[in-house]
Scaffold this motif. Structure first.
Motif, short mmCIF file in Angstrom:
data_model
loop_
_atom_site.label_atom_id
_atom_site.label_comp_id
_atom_site.label_asym_id
_atom_site.label_seq_id
_atom_site.Cartn_x
_atom_site.Cartn_y
_atom_site.Cartn_z
N VAL A 1 0.85 -1.19 0.00
CA VAL A 1 0.00 0.00 0.00
C VAL A 1 0.89 1.24 0.00
CG1 VAL A 1 -1.79 1.27 1.23
CG2 VAL A 1 -1.82 -1.23 1.22
N THR A 2 0.60 2.18 -0.87
CA THR A 2 1.38 3.41 -0.96
C THR A 2 0.53 4.60 -0.51
OG1 THR A 2 0.73 3.70 -3.27
CG2 THR A 2 2.78 2.48 -2.83
N THR A 3 1.09 5.79 -0.62
CA THR A 3 0.38 7.02 -0.27
C THR A 3 0.09 7.80 -1.53
OG1 THR A 3 1.47 7.13 1.88
CG2 THR A 3 0.47 9.15 1.06
N GLY A 4 -1.15 8.24 -1.68
CA GLY A 4 -1.56 9.05 -2.83
C GLY A 4 -2.15 10.37 -2.38
N VAL A 5 -2.17 11.31 -3.29
CA VAL A 5 -2.70 12.65 -3.01
C VAL A 5 -3.93 12.88 -3.88
CG1 VAL A 5 -2.21 15.13 -3.00
CG2 VAL A 5 -0.39 13.50 -2.48
N THR A 6 -4.97 13.38 -3.28
CA THR A 6 -6.20 13.63 -4.01
C THR A 6 -5.98 14.70 -5.08
OG1 THR A 6 -6.88 15.24 -2.33
CG2 THR A 6 -7.68 12.99 -2.10
N ASP A 7 -6.66 14.51 -6.18
CA ASP A 7 -6.58 15.46 -7.28
C ASP A 7 -7.69 16.49 -7.08
OD1 ASP A 7 -5.95 16.75 -9.58
OD2 ASP A 7 -6.90 15.30 -10.93
N THR A 8 -7.38 17.52 -6.30
CA THR A 8 -8.36 18.54 -5.94
C THR A 8 -8.16 19.78 -6.80
OG1 THR A 8 -8.31 17.73 -3.67
CG2 THR A 8 -9.37 19.86 -4.06
N PHE A 9 -9.22 20.24 -7.40
CA PHE A 9 -9.12 21.42 -8.25
C PHE A 9 -10.45 22.17 -8.24
CE2 PHE A 9 -10.40 17.87 -10.86
CZ PHE A 9 -11.48 18.37 -11.57
N GLN B 1 -5.43 24.11 -9.72
CA GLN B 1 -5.01 22.92 -8.97
C GLN B 1 -4.73 23.31 -7.52
OE1 GLN B 1 -4.89 19.92 -10.57
NE2 GLN B 1 -4.56 18.89 -8.63
N LEU B 2 -5.38 22.60 -6.59
CA LEU B 2 -5.20 22.88 -5.16
C LEU B 2 -4.35 21.79 -4.53
CD1 LEU B 2 -8.86 23.90 -4.25
CD2 LEU B 2 -6.98 25.38 -4.97
N GLU B 3 -3.86 22.07 -3.33
CA GLU B 3 -3.11 21.07 -2.59
C GLU B 3 -4.06 19.98 -2.10
OE1 GLU B 3 -0.96 22.90 0.55
OE2 GLU B 3 0.32 24.09 -0.78
N GLY B 4 -3.77 18.73 -2.48
CA GLY B 4 -4.63 17.62 -2.12
C GLY B 4 -4.28 17.03 -0.75
N ASP B 5 -5.14 16.12 -0.29
CA ASP B 5 -4.94 15.41 0.97
C ASP B 5 -4.33 14.04 0.69
OD1 ASP B 5 -6.14 17.51 2.34
OD2 ASP B 5 -8.14 16.66 2.03
N GLU B 6 -3.54 13.55 1.63
CA GLU B 6 -2.89 12.25 1.48
C GLU B 6 -3.77 11.14 2.05
OE1 GLU B 6 0.95 12.32 3.22
OE2 GLU B 6 1.84 13.57 1.64
N TRP B 7 -3.88 10.03 1.28
CA TRP B 7 -4.65 8.87 1.69
C TRP B 7 -3.91 7.61 1.25
CZ3 TRP B 7 -8.92 9.64 4.64
CH2 TRP B 7 -9.51 10.89 4.60
N PRO B 8 -4.18 6.47 1.90
CA PRO B 8 -3.60 5.21 1.41
C PRO B 8 -4.07 4.93 -0.02
CG PRO B 8 -4.44 4.94 3.65
CD PRO B 8 -4.90 6.29 3.18
N SER B 9 -3.15 4.45 -0.84
CA SER B 9 -3.44 4.20 -2.25
C SER B 9 -3.19 2.73 -2.56
CB SER B 9 -2.56 5.08 -3.14
OG SER B 9 -2.75 4.77 -4.50
N VAL B 10 -4.15 2.10 -3.25
CA VAL B 10 -4.03 0.70 -3.67
C VAL B 10 -4.35 0.62 -5.15
CG1 VAL B 10 -4.64 -0.17 -1.38
CG2 VAL B 10 -6.44 0.17 -3.10
N PRO B 11 -3.88 -0.43 -5.84
CA PRO B 11 -4.25 -0.60 -7.25
C PRO B 11 -5.76 -0.79 -7.40
CG PRO B 11 -2.39 -2.00 -6.65
CD PRO B 11 -2.92 -1.45 -5.37
N SER B 12 -6.27 -0.36 -8.53
CA SER B 12 -7.71 -0.47 -8.77
C SER B 12 -8.17 -1.93 -8.72
CB SER B 12 -8.07 0.14 -10.12
OG SER B 12 -7.76 1.52 -10.14
#
Length: 462
Positions: free
Chosen positions: A87-95, A312-323
């Motif tokens: 599991v990695t860390t991803g950032v939301t694509d907030t805009f 483009q805004l600064e996103g939040d970090e969440w756990p990231s998993v493959p689809s």
């Protein structure tokens, strides 16, 4: 004849009622199987469900004693091949998206500063001019005469001062006369300056570098100070103004990147940045006006074009998993983690989904091992033999032992597992839980991570 038929009918009805009574009432007379009915294979009242269950249980026990491993009796420790990733860390694509209007970085309409008839228009529409270039000239004969008259008056005043200075040495004139001559000289200079200004106002000059628009006047027209001559735009850069909802007022800031699209240039994306923001939120529309600047070196953009702006805004970090790791069933989305060589179901909430990744919220941390594919359906506690996804390597989370690759449970381990798992009927416990129990700490279990507290925990999930 009719009486015999009626007797037959009555007899058939009586037999039907009697059979129905046997099935419904089960009188004590027939509590045991009837030999005659048993001989023809008819059982009116089958054995109780509990008796069948007991007999079936006995048959299974006999099968186990006989050493058979068919059906569900065998394969309890069989490992399932599975692929996994960390599991990695991803950032939301907030805009923020909004529709804005572009205008030149500098733009103005040109008006004459005096009234008169147009004598000259040196440039045509679309011409690029520099600061100070003459755009329009009015008739200026009277203003030129006024300038020449002022020059003569100034020259005469200066000569008068020179004569008075010579006479002052012989004290022929008084000091008052000398001061009046100096005052007349200064007044002549002011008259010359005013005449020069009036002459200069007969010209309309470009206040900055730019491109001229269409001329609204022609040579010979009489214009006043309210007559528009043309427009002048500096399109080296374009300013795009738009508004954002007030909930984003504290998230947007100067320097944020902006993507701009326009129907005037389909398929093109122009990159800019926020350069200005209003200092207050509009209380009526509950919006904040912002301004973005985009370079226009090729002069492709014009003032007044509508833009689709995306900040483009600064996103939040969440756990990231493959689809592919995200599974669904009637309980909702979930994933399968691998801990201690066993599959562990974890319910999650989907935060954001794209083509190759899913940002989730739940009892999962970056670095955990998530199962992406398996050769068979998984159940909580299923032993798994892991292999990394092609192009990836598996890193073991801190505090967890490596995934189970090949392990056979000994009879001693089985007995210990049965003692510890007796309360849940599973016969197995995680090593981490056993450690906490030995230390006297309470073992915390989460409904979404335990995999045994949900009604559908025994259902398979692909």
């Amino acid at each position: 004849m009719s009486r015999s038929r009626q007797a037959v009918k009555v007899g058939l009805i009586a037999i039907s009622i009697g059979v129905a009574g046997l099935y419904i009432g089960k009188p004590a007379l027939f509590s045991k199987p009837v030999p005659f009915l048993s001989s023809i294979g008819l059982t009116l009242w089958p054995a109780e469900t509990s008796e069948v269950a007991v007999q079936g249980s006995g048959n299974k026990q006999q099968g186990k004693k006989g050493g058979g491993k068919r059906g569900f009796g065998g394969g309890g420790n069989q490992e399932i091949l599975a692929r996994a990733r960390n599991v990695t860390t991803g950032v939301t694509d907030t805009f923020v998206r909004a529709i804005g209007t572009g205008r030149a970085a500098k733009m103005t309409d040109l008006y004459p500063e005096a009234s008169g008839r147009i004598q000259e228009l040196p440039h045509k529409a679309g011409t690029r001019v520099s600061k100070g270039d003459i755009v329009l000239r009015l008739d200026d004969a009277e203003e030129k005469l006024a300038v020449n008259r002022a020059k003569l008056a100034l020259k005469d005043a200066e000569e008068q001062v020179e004569r008075y200075e010579k006479l002052m040495t012989s004290q022929t004139i008084s000091t008052v006369q000398m001061q009046n001559a100096l005052l007349a000289t200064n007044q002549a200079r002011l008259d010359l300056d005013k005449a020069s200004i009036d002459l200069d106002r007969r010209l309309v000059k470009a206040p900055f570098d730019g491109v001229l628009g269409i001329m609204d006047v022609e040579i010979g027209d009489y214009v006043t100070q309210s007559s528009r001559i043309t427009g002048l735009d500096d399109r080296s850069s374009i300013l795009v103004e738009f508004v954002v909802p007030e909930r984003f007022a504290n998230k947007v800031k100067r320097g944020d990147k902006v993507e701009l699209r326009t129907e005037a240039m389909p398929g093109r994306i122009f990159s800019g940045e926020l350069t200005a923001m209003e200092n207050r939120v509009n209380s009526e529309s509950r919006t904040l006006k912002v301004q973005a600047t985009v370079d226009n070196p090729d002069d492709l953009l014009r003032s007044g074009i509508a833009f689709d702006a995306r900040v483009q805004l600064e996103g939040d970090e969440w756990p990231s998993v493959p689809s592919i790791a995200l599974k669904w069933d009637r309980s909702g989305p979930h994933i399968w983690l691998a801990e201690g060589g066993e599959a562990l179901r974890t319910d999650v909430i989907v935060i954001e989904r794209s083509a190759d990744r899913v940002l989730i919220e739940g009892e999962v941390e970056p670095g955990d091992i998530v199962i992406t594919e398996s050769v068979r359906d998984l159940r909580p506690g299923t032993k798994v033999q892991l292999s990394p996804e092609p192009g990836f390597t598996l890193t073991q989370p801190e505090g967890n032992k490596p995934p189970l690759v090949s392990e056979t449970q000994t009879s001693e381990g089985k007995a210990e597992g049965e003692r510890k798992g007796k309360g849940r009927g599973k016969g197995k416990n995680k090593p981490a839980d056993a450690e906490q129990t030995q230390q006297g700490e309470p073992v915390k279990s989460s409904g979404s991570r335990s995999g045994a507290s949900r009604d559908d925990a025994n259902q398979s999930s692909s």
